[in-house]
Structures are given as structure tokens and as C-alpha cells.
Write a protein that holds these residues in place. Sequence first.
Motif: not given
Ligand code: SF4
Lengths: 333, 294
Positions: A240, A308, A256
Motif C-alpha cells: 500500500c 493504519a 497515509c
Molecule cells: S488506511 Fe492507509 S495504510 Fe491502510 S490501506 Fe488506506 S492508505 Fe493504506
Amino acid sequence: MTKDYFILHGNCIPVKGATRSIICDLQLGKYKYIPNELYDILNLSREHSITDLEEKFDLSEDGSLFHYFEALVKSGYGIFTNTPELFPVLDLEFATYSEVTNAIIDYNSTSTYNLISVIKQLEGLVCEAVQIRNFDGLNIDILEKISTTFSESSIPIFEIILKHDIIVEGRLESILENNSRFRYVIVHSSPVDKSIEIKNSKVHFTKKSIDSSSHCGQISSFFFTVNIESFTEALAYNSCLNKKISIDTNGEIKNCPSFEKSFGIINNTKLVDVLRNLEFKKVWKINKDQISTCKDCEFRYICTDCRAYTKNGGLFDKPQKCSYNPYIGEWEN
Amino acid sequence: MPDVITNIMAELNDQQFSITLKKGQKSLAARDINVIWYRRFQIKDNLNLSLEEFEKSTDSEIRRFRTSEKIALFRSLVYRLEDKFWLSHPDTAAVNKIMQLDIARKLEIIVPKTWIISSKEQLKEVLKIYPKLALKPIKDIRPISMGKKFFNQYTTIIEMDFLDHLNDEPFPFLVQEYISKDYEVRSFFIDDEFYSMAIFSQDNDQTTVDFRRYDYKYPNRNVPFKLPVDIDQKLKKLLRRLKLNTGSIDLLVSGDKYYFLEVNPVGQFGMVSSPCNYHLHKKIAQFLIKQDNA
Ligand code: SF4
Ligand code: SF4
């Protein structure tokens, strides 16, 4: 002429999980389940003839190995050959020329930063894909400005998630007619569910409300990607966060938007300076082999990831929104 | 985005011969160029005639004159840049299939038997011995548009019944013995190395003859391939003989035989690079930078 060896095609890569393995066909974008015993055999099949393998694995009697191989040839995953040395396995190095390949930009009605200048900065960084997310409604003038900026930019892929409102819906068609770079438009909190296509863009209206960044991070086989680029990236980097840069609704620059850690505020920090910060790139290197549970999962190089929202909140824990259990080989609900 | 040059200016006097290429505010003088990656050369041809004037004019004569002027301009540019490093020099890039096959043959590289046919009788004689032949252009494929249709001169298999479509003295064309292949190989050469790909297309008739005739339902299997050492050596010798420092070679593999078909000096490398993850764009860039600093 009899052929002494069986080999998988160089772009069909087996990946072993706790209970079963898959062969990822990186050319044709599909995968196939195989038992782990076969994985171990396949790993040696470029160096050992079929007869050798039968002896080694004590399979000489029943001819079952040959049948397995034959089935793999039939389904197009490999060939019988006498010259396995001429068919090397794919080079699995990942390389792209841009320092940032993708960006998530969260922009709400309360956001005060200059969105246009962000897009210009991303263009300067040769970013390939930009996603803009709006949770609480976007002023139509801003939407039109975004669209114009993108159509004049060299960024090839552009997606937008925004809240439904009657004015936006009315103008959407003319905006998309003039800008072919929108790949996806997702209109949430819509009165109806519907999907339409306008020029090159897919537009999904959904009744669901996407009211914050916490909706991100879904894991499902639906999002699996089987190709060379994402496979080689996942082997070495986070699937990701690698080469991603984000800005949250307050203008904080982050890996993120859902992360706590901020690397500065966009009003007074340049994206290029954040990218020089080695601390920022640390999470890029968390590949699935370092993540608990995922490291034993056969899907680890075709799966997306989320850092996250994780099972116990740890940076190296399995994504919270994944229901797959590789130790029993089942999706649990 | 490639920079398209909008202006070419040359000045020749008793002190110097200078050429300057311009794009908007940017300009590049020939003397500052060290390295040229030659792909194709085109001059945008906006005829400044009204359509009416154009139709009245002897169209083909104007075109012929402009084409000859364009070629002359191109030759002058090549001449001015003669002492620079060229990745594919336009002169060596101009060699055709027959010449390549002959040089390959002399280096003991296996080549398919090849004929240039210009009479029906001659073709009949050949077909008596080789009932299946591959028909292909002597030089390159050039897409021809006729109305809404596009014609590509993809390799086509012909048999006796082809004679029915032929007049007695047809326009000269090239045929080769039909080789029943196990797979095709395409090798891209750069910086003294081959990057090869095997193409398995036998399983469906669409692509058995020419893999460029792509079948989306049964796509070919394109995999990394390593040339056997002796073939690798011979082909490098061939490229040296043809004075090519890059190119894309087509081979057919049948049993333990490697048939050389042709080398394309400005060949596509993307179609080898992406399925095999060779990162050829990067390698070419690095090679050019190396030459630029040499
Ligand atoms: S919340 Fe952040 S780490 Fe999780 S998938 Fe979405 S962008 Fe990626
Ligand atoms: S366990 Fe990890 S790799 Fe496997 S499906 Fe879930 S998130 Fe993906």
C-alpha cells in the motif's frame, strides 16, 4: 522426442502458504491453487529431471507426479522440455523511474490548503496516480478547477471520491466529457446505487456514506492484483505505502491520511523535502514477509496491505480488515 | 513527453557548418550533442497550399519533391553528426532482410530457404517441392490504410491455391520455406548483451504464423529466454558484421535448430521488456548516459 524436465513458465511464480500454495501467473493475471508438496517439488524441477524428482520424493510407483505436471501444461502454466536452462525464472527486481507513484489527497469543506499547488507539485514529481477523497461535500467550483488542472497536467491517472450533491451530479457529465484522465469517480451518500460510464471514466454512485478516512484498508480477494509490477513491488516493499504520499484534510503530509505521524503541513512544507526525509520512507520497506500472519499467507505478493488499521494496532500486525486465515486456508466471517 | 523539435536551422560559411535544433525557447546545437538514439526521423509536412490549389497541383510531383528535400535535410543532419555516438546509425539501419539473411548464412547461422518471386511459373516450381511457404515483405511491415480498413503485411502461409490469385508476372515478393516451430524467440541487443523472450504460440492457429497477429482469447505465452552460448556468439558476430550496436532479432526454434529470420535495427523493445521484466528502458538510458560521458 521425450522430454526429461518439467518447468513452470518463467512468469508463473509459486508462492507457499501455511496450508497450501498458489502459482501466480504474472503474465495472464490469474492464480491457481496447488498443494504444498507440489510447491516443494516445483522448486527443484528446473535442476532435476522428472525421474530424479520421482525418486527424491518417493513417487516412482504411482506416476502421479507426471499427471500433476501434465495438468499444469494443459492449463498453460508450464512446459516439458529438455533444456530447462534456457528458460530462466523472471527477474524479480522492482524498478520505476518516479520517486512517488501514487498519492491520496483528502480535501473537505473545512480544508484550507491550496489543492491546485499540490497537484502541480505531484506533477513535478512524475506521480502516476492521484486519488482525491472528499467526505463532506465539495464546492462545484473547486471540482471544476481540479478537473482543469488535471487535464492540463501530465499525470496519467486520476480518481476522485466525493460526497453526492445535486449540483455536482448535474455538472459531472460535462466535467468528465472534458477530462479523460478520471479513471474512477465514486459518489458516496448518493440517493441511489448506480454505475455509469462517461467517456473514459467509470462513475459509481453508492448509497454508502464514506464520511472519513477510516473506510480505507479493506482486504479481499477482489483487490488481489496479479501482475509483474505489483508482485515485484510486494516482494520488496509495502503493497500500500511504497512510493505513496498523502495529505489529510488538515493539510498534514503523511504516509497515509489515517496515520498519526505528520511530516509537516503542506502550507509551508514542500513534498519533495518530505521525500528527502529517510524517516518518511521507513514504512515503504515493510513487505508482507515482515507482517505477522501475512508472512505465512499464500496471497502475500498479490494482496493489498494496510498499515493504519491492524489487528492489535501494531505496525507489523496483520491488517485488521482481513478475514483470511492462512493457517486453515479459509476466509472467516 | 518527448520533445518534438519544431525548428531545424543550419548555417554554412567558410568558418563552420552549424546546425541548431529548436523547441520553443530551448535550443540544441549539433556541437553539443554526443549521443544520438536513432529511432525514426520525421519532418512534419504542412503543405501551405489551400485544398483547392493542392488538388489542382500535380500532387505526386509536389510530394516527390518535398520527400527528396526532406531526405536531403536528414542526410545533412546525419553528416553533421557523423562523429557522434549513434545507437543504430541510419545507414546500417537501412539493411534489408535478404542482405541480412545472406550475411547470416555466411556465418553459418541457419536461415530458411528464401526466394524472391516474380513469375507464377517460378512460384509453382517452388511450391512443388515446398508445398507450404511463408509470404512476407522484403523489408518492413507498413500499415496501409484503405478507406476504413488497415492492411498489415503480416506473415501469411501460402499453398498451391495461392497461384489462382496471381497473374503471370506479379510484383516481386519474398517467400520462405515454412518452418514448423516449437516457439519463436525475440532477442533485443544492447550494451553487448541479448535480452531474449520465447513466444509460445503454437496452440492456436491465429498466431502460429506470425505472433503479431495477436489473439486475445488465447494469448501467447511470453517468457524470459536465454540463448544457447553458440547461438549467442554467432548472432553477436552477425550484428558486428552488420555494424549494428542494437537491434531486435527474430528467430524460430525447431527442435535443436535456431532459424534466423531478421534483425530490426530500430525494433521495439517494450514488447520484450515488460513481459520479461528486463527494465530495458532503464538499461538503454544507462547505456546512453555511459556513452555520453565516455
Ligand atoms: S488506511 Fe492507509 S495504510 Fe491502510 S490501506 Fe488506506 S492508505 Fe493504506
Ligand atoms: S493474511 Fe495478509 S496477505 Fe493474506 S489475505 Fe490477509 S492481508 Fe492479505
